[in-house]
Scaffold this active site. Structure first.
Site, mmCIF file in Angstrom:
data_model
loop_
_atom_site.group_PDB
_atom_site.id
_atom_site.type_symbol
_atom_site.label_atom_id
_atom_site.label_comp_id
_atom_site.label_asym_id
_atom_site.label_seq_id
_atom_site.Cartn_x
_atom_site.Cartn_y
_atom_site.Cartn_z
ATOM 1 C CG HIS A 274 -0.177 0.073 2.529
ATOM 2 N ND1 HIS A 274 0.705 -0.914 2.914
ATOM 3 C CD2 HIS A 274 -0.161 1.006 3.515
ATOM 4 C CE1 HIS A 274 1.210 -0.592 4.093
ATOM 5 N NE2 HIS A 274 0.713 0.556 4.480
ATOM 6 C CB CYS A 275 3.798 2.258 1.522
ATOM 7 S SG CYS A 275 2.810 2.528 3.012
ATOM 8 C CB ILE A 276 7.102 0.788 -1.850
ATOM 9 C CG1 ILE A 276 7.567 0.711 -0.396
ATOM 10 C CG2 ILE A 276 8.306 1.063 -2.742
ATOM 11 C CD1 ILE A 276 8.507 -0.430 -0.109
ATOM 12 C CB ILE A 278 0.802 4.371 -3.802
ATOM 13 C CG1 ILE A 278 0.058 3.222 -4.495
ATOM 14 C CG2 ILE A 278 -0.094 5.589 -3.673
ATOM 15 C CD1 ILE A 278 -1.149 2.738 -3.735
ATOM 16 C CG ASP A 279 3.420 6.074 0.066
ATOM 17 O OD1 ASP A 279 2.213 6.035 -0.258
ATOM 18 O OD2 ASP A 279 3.859 5.550 1.104
#
Length: 441
Positions: A274-276, A278-279
């Site tokens: 959910h992070c790498i 997208i962020d």
């Protein structure tokens, strides 16, 4: 300007403050449990009735979170859940843990934060603390959430407290958990910071105060961009090593023996979670507001998004060596989760690889002990069921592609039974017999 005097600090110290957690997913559920275990009365707020019902029954819906401790908390009345956002008025501290995905055009999707702020706004009362944990671009707390909460007629830093504290969940990590990972906290004002830090310090091992919500927001992005850029570098190195007939994993392990100045990162079929994936795009989008082009970050994104295509190309090459074409080949993909030994599929590169293989004409099945079913959605256009992994089933396929290196899979059996194995995770590193059938990707 009047300065808010907060009786909330004393409530927190006595663990009498009522804590509300908005969004009971991979971040919200363990966070709510941590506060409940610390003695706070906790109420989960979520629009998903299935999650609310599961919490009421004490049944975990997240694989790496066991039901037993959840059941103990709910049975004791320490942790409850509801879909009724008017209950927010009864809460003293409200922590927002909602998703922050990307739109179809790869721009920040603020809709979850906006809808949450709109739902909470009618129920804001003096003295409350609101904390945003959703990963986002610098300025979101002040520019997006604050105005929504202030529609109540109350002012942040005057009538209610406002802070940002980035989530740092790592599903399946046995070394660290919600309680032991240091918690960065940034407040809208010094008083906001004091109250927010006191809340987290009451339930978590360590807090790290920073000077503003914007610093806290950017710190989270830097953490993930650091990983994104380094993974892109090692993915590019993997492609070069394949050309040079050098084992990239052996190269990484050799370099990792240096006791200073090097940190190992490992290649794979693409980025997941959910992070790498997208962020970094949250920062590149925000940077354009300042007429700044983040070339390094965008290049890393390009490399990582191309990895599923590279895996498909390597699969075609491996089949070709066995006098097979990808069009019409039967392919078994091992792993749908984005990393080993969890059921989290968010942004999993496995879904993109499966889609690309199907588009090339392959007949594709998958096996994942943690993900029994794949549903259509989020750019994935198929509904699939996990097939059993037995010697008989494996032998029916022309190739097996290892996308997630789950610990429970017998890779020696996979190599023995399959004519072609494409290994994107170095899962077959210790396999001797049949190793000539393994193509690294």
């Amino acid at each position: 300007m009047r300065v808010m005097v907060s009786p909330l600090l004393e409530q927190i110290r006595r663990r009498e403050a009522k804590v509300g957690v908005v969004g009971m997913g991979y971040v919200g559920l363990p966070l709510g449990m941590a506060f409940a275990e610390a003695g706070f009365p906790v109420m989960g707020l979520d629009v998903d009735t299935r999650k609310v019902e599961s919490i009421g029954k004490g049944e975990s819906y997240i694989k790496h979170i066991p039901s037993a401790p959840l059941k103990e908390l709910t049975s004791a009345g320490k942790l409850k859940a509801t879909t009724d956002f008017s209950k927010a008025r009864e809460m003293d501290c409200i922590i927002i843990c909602v998703p922050t995905p990307l739109t179809a055009s790869r721009e920040p999707d603020m809709s979850y934060i906006i809808k949450t702020g709109e739902a909470l706004s009618p129920h804001v009362r003096p003295g409350q603390l609101f904390i945003l944990e959703s990963t986002t671009y610098p300025g979101t707390t002040d520019e997006v959430l604050k105005p929504l909460l202030e529609k109540s007629g109350l002012k942040a830093g005057v009538d209610f407290h406002l802070a940002f504290s980035p989530e740092r969940e790592d599903p399946g990590n046995k070394s660290f958990n919600t309680k032991t990972i240091p918690k960065i906290v940034g407040g809208h004002t010094p008083a906001c910071l004091e109250v927010a830090q006191a809340l987290y310090a009451s339930a978590l091992k360590e807090t790290v105060a920073v000077s503003s919500t914007r610093v806290a927001e950017l710190a989270k992005l830097l953490e993930n961009i650091f990983r994104c850029v380094n993974i892109a570098m090692v993915n590019e190195m993997k492609m070069l090593c394949d050309r040079m007939n050098i084992d990239v994993w052996e190269v990484i392990n050799a370099a990792a023996t240096k006791p200073f100045g090097f940190m190992p990162f490992y290649p794979g079929p693409g980025l997941g979670g959910h992070c790498i994936p997208i962020d970094p795009f949250y920062l590149t989008w925000k940077a354009r507001e300042y007429e700044f082009h983040t070339k390094f970050i965008e290049l890393a994104g390009e490399v990582n998004t191309q990895m599923p295509y590279y895996v498909v190309t390597r699969t075609m090459e491996a089949l070709n060596k066995n006098k097979k074409t990808l069009n019409g080949a039967k392919v078994l993909c091992l792993g749908a989760a984005y990393k080993k030994d969890i059921d989290d599929m968010r942004e999993s590169p496995s879904l993109r690889v499966i889609s690309l293989l199907k588009e090339k004409g392959a007949e594709v099945d998958y096996h994942d002990p943690y993900v029994p079913r794949l549903e259509e959605g989020h750019g994935f256009h198929y509904t699939m069921q996990s097939v059993p992994l037995t010697p008989e089933t494996i032998s029916k396929y022309d190739a097996v592609v290892i996308l997630t290196d789950h610990s429970s899979i017998d890779y020696a059996m996979v190599v023995k039974q399959s004519p072609v194995v494409v290994d994107t995770r170095n899962a077959c590193k210790n396999i001797g017999p049949g190793r000539e059938k393994v193509t690294k990707a």
